[in-house]
Design a protein around this motif. Structure first.
Motif, PDB file in Angstrom:
ATOM      1  N   ARG A 181       0.797  -1.519   0.030  1.00 18.48           N
ATOM      2  CA  ARG A 181      -0.289   0.043   0.425  1.00 18.48           C
ATOM      3  C   ARG A 181       1.232   1.136   0.083  1.00 18.48           C
ATOM      4  O   ARG A 181       1.143   1.944   0.740  1.00 18.48           O
ATOM      5  N   ASN A 182       1.707   1.908  -0.937  1.00 17.89           N
ATOM      6  CA  ASN A 182       2.129   2.729  -1.307  1.00 17.89           C
ATOM      7  C   ASN A 182       1.563   3.748  -0.587  1.00 17.89           C
ATOM      8  O   ASN A 182       1.876   5.107  -0.305  1.00 17.89           O
ATOM      9  N   ASP A 183      -0.007   4.435  -0.811  1.00 20.48           N
ATOM     10  CA  ASP A 183      -0.939   5.522  -1.140  1.00 20.48           C
ATOM     11  C   ASP A 183      -0.775   5.852   0.475  1.00 20.48           C
ATOM     12  O   ASP A 183      -1.045   6.220   1.683  1.00 20.48           O
ATOM     13  N   LYS A 184      -0.425   4.505   1.849  1.00 15.74           N
ATOM     14  CA  LYS A 184      -0.092   4.327   3.275  1.00 15.74           C
ATOM     15  C   LYS A 184       1.587   4.938   3.263  1.00 15.74           C
ATOM     16  O   LYS A 184       1.852   4.692   4.828  1.00 15.74           O
ATOM     17  N   THR A 185       1.983   5.744   2.818  1.00 13.12           N
ATOM     18  CA  THR A 185       3.836   5.099   3.251  1.00 13.12           C
ATOM     19  C   THR A 185       4.348   6.978   3.044  1.00 13.12           C
ATOM     20  O   THR A 185       3.605   7.338   2.149  1.00 13.12           O
ATOM     21  N   PHE A 231       9.446  -0.208  -6.191  1.00  8.00           N
ATOM     22  CA  PHE A 231       9.433  -0.451  -4.966  1.00  8.00           C
ATOM     23  C   PHE A 231      10.763  -1.226  -4.255  1.00  8.00           C
ATOM     24  O   PHE A 231      11.253  -1.416  -3.532  1.00  8.00           O
ATOM     25  N   LEU A 232      11.414  -2.487  -5.031  1.00  8.68           N
ATOM     26  CA  LEU A 232      12.161  -3.245  -4.629  1.00  8.68           C
ATOM     27  C   LEU A 232      12.969  -3.227  -4.626  1.00  8.68           C
ATOM     28  O   LEU A 232      13.933  -4.261  -3.650  1.00  8.68           O
ATOM     29  N   LEU A 233      13.724  -2.180  -5.695  1.00 10.47           N
ATOM     30  CA  LEU A 233      14.745  -2.244  -5.807  1.00 10.47           C
ATOM     31  C   LEU A 233      16.025  -0.756  -5.448  1.00 10.47           C
ATOM     32  O   LEU A 233      16.270   0.123  -5.185  1.00 10.47           O
ATOM     33  N   ASP A 234      14.925   0.510  -5.405  1.00 10.52           N
ATOM     34  CA  ASP A 234      14.601   1.946  -5.673  1.00 10.52           C
ATOM     35  C   ASP A 234      15.176   2.793  -3.998  1.00 10.52           C
ATOM     36  O   ASP A 234      13.918   2.394  -3.160  1.00 10.52           O
ATOM     37  N   PRO A 235      16.206   2.726  -4.124  1.00 11.45           N
ATOM     38  CA  PRO A 235      16.475   2.872  -2.387  1.00 11.45           C
ATOM     39  C   PRO A 235      15.591   4.203  -1.998  1.00 11.45           C
ATOM     40  O   PRO A 235      15.402   4.964  -0.301  1.00 11.45           O
ATOM     41  N   ARG A 236      15.165   4.973  -2.695  1.00 12.97           N
ATOM     42  CA  ARG A 236      14.735   5.872  -2.396  1.00 12.97           C
ATOM     43  C   ARG A 236      13.134   5.339  -1.994  1.00 12.97           C
ATOM     44  O   ARG A 236      12.357   7.249  -1.469  1.00 12.97           O
ATOM     45  N   LEU A 237      12.371   4.695  -2.069  1.00 12.06           N
ATOM     46  CA  LEU A 237      10.899   4.118  -1.574  1.00 12.06           C
ATOM     47  C   LEU A 237      11.138   3.447  -0.610  1.00 12.06           C
ATOM     48  O   LEU A 237      11.567   2.573  -0.479  1.00 12.06           O
ATOM     49  N   ARG A 249      10.934  -0.888  -0.168  1.00 15.70           N
ATOM     50  CA  ARG A 249      12.418  -1.593  -0.524  1.00 15.70           C
ATOM     51  C   ARG A 249      12.569  -3.115   0.680  1.00 15.70           C
ATOM     52  O   ARG A 249      12.916  -3.753   0.124  1.00 15.70           O
ATOM     53  N   ASP A 250      13.488  -2.260   1.722  1.00 16.90           N
ATOM     54  CA  ASP A 250      13.638  -3.301   2.580  1.00 16.90           C
ATOM     55  C   ASP A 250      13.113  -4.282   3.159  1.00 16.90           C
ATOM     56  O   ASP A 250      12.662  -5.435   3.303  1.00 16.90           O
ATOM     57  N   GLN A 251      11.678  -3.779   2.913  1.00 15.37           N
ATOM     58  CA  GLN A 251      10.106  -5.361   3.236  1.00 15.37           C
ATOM     59  C   GLN A 251      10.529  -5.471   2.547  1.00 15.37           C
ATOM     60  O   GLN A 251       9.698  -7.141   2.329  1.00 15.37           O
ATOM     61  N   GLY A 252      10.273  -5.378   1.208  1.00 16.54           N
ATOM     62  CA  GLY A 252       9.680  -6.194   0.115  1.00 16.54           C
ATOM     63  C   GLY A 252      10.881  -7.594   0.137  1.00 16.54           C
ATOM     64  O   GLY A 252      10.659  -8.694  -0.611  1.00 16.54           O
ATOM     65  N   GLN A 253      12.447  -6.544  -0.262  1.00 20.09           N
ATOM     66  CA  GLN A 253      13.352  -7.790  -0.172  1.00 20.09           C
ATOM     67  C   GLN A 253      13.257  -8.656   0.679  1.00 20.09           C
ATOM     68  O   GLN A 253      13.729 -10.141   0.790  1.00 20.09           O
ATOM     69  N   ALA A 254      13.050  -8.437   2.278  1.00 19.66           N
ATOM     70  CA  ALA A 254      12.930  -9.430   3.435  1.00 19.66           C
ATOM     71  C   ALA A 254      11.952 -10.001   3.127  1.00 19.66           C
ATOM     72  O   ALA A 254      12.168 -11.722   3.363  1.00 19.66           O
ATOM     73  N   GLN A 255      10.676  -9.684   2.814  1.00 19.02           N
ATOM     74  CA  GLN A 255       9.523 -10.924   2.102  1.00 19.02           C
ATOM     75  C   GLN A 255      10.253 -11.888   1.115  1.00 19.02           C
ATOM     76  O   GLN A 255       9.847 -13.104   1.238  1.00 19.02           O
TER      77      GLN A 255
END
Length: 688
Positions: free
Chosen positions: A606-610, A620-626, A629-635
Motif C-alpha cells: 500500500r504505497n498510498d500509506k507510506t 519499490f523492490l530496488l529503488d532505495p528512495r522508496l 524496498r527493505d520490506q519487499g526484499q525481506a519477504q
C-alpha cells in the motif's frame, strides 16, 4: 365512408412518417463478413492438420497497397494463428440502435464445455455502426470450443426485444494455443536438441575474457562502472555511468561471466520465424550472453552455495542485481542475473571494475542493435520489432515506415528471454566453478527465481514452463503488454506505433500522446459514445493481444496452479503488487491474477500509506528512495530461503502490506486518471 373518401384517407395516411411502433424491429446481423456477423466465429477458419487445434484462422485480406499495408500485415499474421484469442474482443452488429442498459449477463455471454459460462463485460456501443463490443469476463482455455450467445432479451431504443435469430443467436469459435511453443523449446533444451541445432557444445559458464578471470573479491571493489554502446557507429564514444551497488553485506565475490544460449530471434527484426503449432521452432544459431553473480563470503556448504536467479525489468539490465540482492549473501545465497533479450545497449558495451587505482575492463555483452536505423541504440532496442527510419546526412529522420511485425510486439523477445533464463538454469546444473580451482562453487540446482517488472512478466512464463524450477517470487508484473503500455508511462511507445501505421491510427481527442481509445476497465460504465477512430484502435489492440499470447504472462498464469504441465513439480509462487503502480498498472496485474486464480497468493504493497506515497511505487523492490524496498526484499528472502514455505507480512500488523490482498477490486482500477482522459499522472489514491 364513401369509396372516394376512403381512397383519399388511405393516400394521406401513406404520406405520414412511420412511427417508432411501426418501424422494423432491430435485428442481430448474420451476414457473411466479419463486420456483418457475431465475432469471433469459426466461419473464418480453415482445416489445417499442422496446427494443434486442427484449424487455422482465415480472415479476409483486402487488396493491399502502401496506404493500408499495416492492416494487411496484421491480417496476414493473424491468419497464421491456430485459433481465436483467449480473451477475444466480441462484436455483435445490429441493424439499428439498441438500449445498452438492457444488455445483461443473461443476454450476452460466452459458453463452453462443462457448463462454463461467462458474461461479456467492458462494453462499448458504437452508435455510428450499431456494433456492440466487449470481452469475456473470464480468461478462456487454450484449444477449446466456445460460443458467443446473444438473446432477444436485449431491447432496442423503443423498448422492443431485438430479433436474435429465432430468439438466440450463437457463434462458435475455437481458441488458440499459446503456451505449447515455449514448452516445446524447454523440452528441446532438455533433450539437447536445441543445443545441437544452435551449434553449442559447451553448456557451462565462463568467467574468462582474454585469459583474465573477471571475478573480484568484494572487499577490494571500490566502484563498478558500465560503458554503454548507445550509437550504432562503434567508433563513437561509449556512455559511461556508475552501477549503484547496495549488495555489500556478507558478500565474498562479484563475478561477471557469460554462457551460450540458443538464439531463436532473427537479428533483422527480432522475431522468431513462424512454424505451425505442432512443430518446434529451431534456433538460428548461438549467442553469448553475459551475467552478473554475487557470491557470499565464507566457506561454501558441501555441494556449493545455493543460488537464486534474479530477472531484471524492461529497459533494465543484469546490473540491477546489485540493487536486488542486499540481503541474500548474508543468508548464504548466491544470486545471479542475465539481461532480457535485446537489452543492455550494443555489443561493444563494457563493464569496468575499479579496485582503487586499478581498473579491469571487459565486455558487457550488450544484446541491443540499431533496429530502427536512426543511428542510436537504446536500452531495449533489440527485444522486438521496430519501425524503420530513413535519416539524412545530418541525422534527421526524413521517412518512417512501420514494421511488418508491429503487432507481434514483445512476444518473441519475451519467449527468447525465457529460453535464456531456462538455459541459465541448466548452466547452473552443469556446474559453476567461480574461481576455477574448485574452492568456490554453486550448487547444481537453482533454489529459486525472482523477478521485477518485466522480470516478473517473463518470470511468470519461466515458472509456468520450466520443470526444473519450483520456487518463485514475481514482483509488479502484469499483462497483456498492450494494456500495460496504454495505461502507463510507456503509452508513448504505442503512440509511435499508431503514428507510423498505414493508415495512421492516431485519432487525437483528449487522450495523452495523441490518441483516445475509449476502452473501459472492469468497473467502468459502458462506453456509449466512443471518440472517432477509437473502435479502430480497439480492434488493433485486440489483434495485438491475440498475436502476443505466446509471450503473454496472462496465458501462462493458469499453468502454475490450475493446469500444471505433466511432469512439473508442485510450484510455490507468490506475487507482489503495488497500489497505484503507474508502470505496470494494477488492472494489468489483476488480469494475470484472475487468469491464474492466484489472488490469495498476492501481497499488496500500500504505497498510498507510506511516506513516499507521491511517487510511482513500481520500483519499490530496488529503488532505495522508496519506502517499501527493505520490506519487499525481506519477504522475497524469507520465501526463497524457506523453499516457498514461509510468507511473511513485512510490516506485521501495520497498514502498509496486505498479505494477502484484502480488496481485490483495487486491482480493477488504476488509482489515477486513465491516460485516455488526458490527465497526466501525478499520484495515486482512492479505493476501488
Amino acid at each position: 365512408m364513401k369509396p372516394r373518401i376512403l381512397l383519399v384517407a388511405l393516400l394521406f395516411a401513406s404520406l405520414i412518417p412511420t412511427t417508432a411502433s411501426a418501424a422494423a424491429r432491430v435485428q442481430v446481423l448474420t451476414g457473411s463478413t466479419p463486420d456483418m456477423r457475431i465475432m469471433p466465429s469459426n466461419s473464418f477458419t480453415v482445416a489445417d492438420s499442422s496446427q494443434l487445434t486442427g484449424i487455422r484462422i482465415n480472415l479476409p485480406v483486402p487488396v493491399c497497397d502502401a496506404t493500408n499495408s499495416s492492416m494487411c500485415d496484421d491480417l496476414t499474421l493473424l491468419n497464421l494463428q491456430d485459433g481465436f484469442d483467449l480473451r477475444p474482443r466480441v462484436t455483435v452488429p445490429f441493424t439499428g440502435p439498441i438500449d445498452v442498459s438492457t444488455v445483461t449477463a443473461a443476454d450476452l455471454y460466452v459458453t463452453g464445455p462443462g457448463g462454463f459460462s461467462t458474461p461479456i463485460t467492458q462494453l462499448v456501443w458504437d452508435p455510428k455502426t450499431n456494433v456492440l463490443a466487449g470481452t469475456p469476463s473470464d480468461f478462456l482455455r487454450e484449444s477449446t470450443n466456445y460460443s458467443v450467445v446473444v438473446t432477444s432479451g436485449i431491447k432496442d431504443t423503443s423498448g422492443r426485444s431485438v430479433i436474435a435469430c429465432t430468439s438466440v443467436c450463437s457463434s462458435t469459435f475455437t481458441t488458440e494455443t499459446a503456451t505449447p511453443e515455449l514448452a516445446k523449446m524447454r523440452a528441446s533444451l532438455d533433450s539437447g536438441d536445441a543445443y545441437a541445432r544452435a551449434g553449442i557444445t559447451d553448456r557451462g559458464a565462463t568467467f574468462l575474457q582474454g585469459g583474465v578471470r573477471d571475478v573480484f573479491p568484494a572487499a577490494t571493489v571500490t566502484e563498478i562502472e558500465r560503458g554503454d554502446q548507445v550509437y550504432a557507429d562503434p567508433t563513437k564514444p561509449l556512455a559511461f555511468s556508475l552501477v549503484p551497488n547496495s549488495a555489500v553485506t556478507g558478500v565474498g565475490y562479484y563475478a561477471f561471466g557469460s554462457f551460450l544460449v540458443p538464439r531463436y530471434q532473427t537479428y533483422a527484426d527480432a522475431v522468431i520465424p513462424h512454424v505451425p503449432t505442432t512443430q518446434t521452432p529451431s534456433p538460428i544459431g548461438a549467442q553469448r550472453v553475459g551475467f552478473t553473480l554475487i557470491v557470499p563470503a565464507g566457506t561454501a556448504p558441501s555441494g556449493g552455495w545455493p543460488v537464486a536467479i534474479f530477472g531484471p525489468g524492461f529497459t533494465r539490465s543484469k546490473y540491477d542485481l546489485f540493487l536486488a540482492a542486499d540481503l541474500n549473501a548474508a543468508k548464504g545465497i548466491a544470486t545471479m542475473a542475465t539481461d532480457p533479450a535485446g537489452h543492455s545497449y550494443g555489443p561493444a558495451s563494457v563493464a569496468v571494475v575499479h579496485q582503487g587505482a586499478l581498473a579491469a575492463t571487459f565486455s558487457g555483452f550488450g544484446q541491443g542493435a540499431d533496429l530502427d536505423a536512426d543511428g542510436d541504440i537504446t536500452a531495449s532496442e533489440g527485444v522486438g520489432p521496430t519501425d524503420h527510419k530513413t535519416v539524412d546526412a545530418n541525422g534527421n529522420v526524413i521517412a518512417d515506415a512501420p514494421s511488418r511485425f508491429a503487432t507481434v510486439g514483445l512476444r518473441d523477445g519475451l519467449i527468447q528471454t525465457t529460453v535464456n533464463v531456462m538455459t541459465m538454469v541448466r548452466m547452473v546444473e552443469h556446474g559453476v566453478d567461480v574461481l576455477g580451482d574448485g574452492t568456490v562453487t554453486l550448487q547444481k540446482h537453482v533454489l529459486a527465481y525472482y523477478g521485477q517488472s518485466f522480470g516478473a512478466i517473463y518470470g511468470t512464463m519461466v515458472m509456468a514452463t520450466d520443470t526444473h524450477l519450483s520456487v518463485g517470487v514475481l514482483n509488479v508484473g502484469g499483462g497483456p503488454i498492450v494494456e500495460i503500455a496504454r495505461l502507463s508511462g510507456f503509452r508513448n511507445l504505442l503512440a509511435d506505433q499508431l503514428r507510423v501505421s498505414r493508415p495512421t491510427l492516431l485519432n487525437g481527442g483528449p487522450g495523452l500522446n495523441g490518441f483516445t481509445e475509449s476502452m473501459p476497465l472492469r468497473l467502468d460504465p459502458t462506453v456509449t459514445n466512443p471518440y472517432p477512430g477509437a473502435t479502430t484502435i480497439q480492434k488493433y489492440f485486440d489483434h495485438a493481444n491475440w498475436q502476443e499470447r505466446a509471450g503473454d504472462p496472462v496465458a501462462f498464469a493458469p499453468l502454475i496452479r490450475l493446469r500444471p504441465p505433466a511432469g512439473a513439480p508442485a510450484k510455490h509462487v507468490i506475487w507482489q503488487s503495488a497500489f497505484g503502480d503507474h508502470t505496470v498498472p494494477n488492472p494489468t496485474a489483476g488480469e494475470l491474477y484472475r487468469a491464474g486464480h492466484v489472488l490469495d497468493l498476492v501481497s499488496y504493497y500500500r504505497n498510498d500509506k507510506t511516506p513516499t506515497a507521491g511517487s510511482d511505487p513500481h520500483g519499490f523492490l530496488l529503488d532505495p528512495r522508496l519506502f517499501g524496498r527493505d520490506q519487499g526484499q525481506a519477504q522475497v528472502l524469507a520465501y526463497i530461503s524457506s523453499g516457498g514455505a514461509t510468507v511473511i507480512d513485512p510490516d506485521g500488523p501495520g497498514p502498509i502490506w496486505e498479505v494477502p490482498i484484502v480488496n481485490a477490486r483495487n486491482l480493477d482500477c488504476t488509482h489515477y486518471s486513465q491516460p485516455q482522459s488526458g490527465i497526466a499522472y501525478t499520484a495515486s489514491a482512492g479505493e476501488c
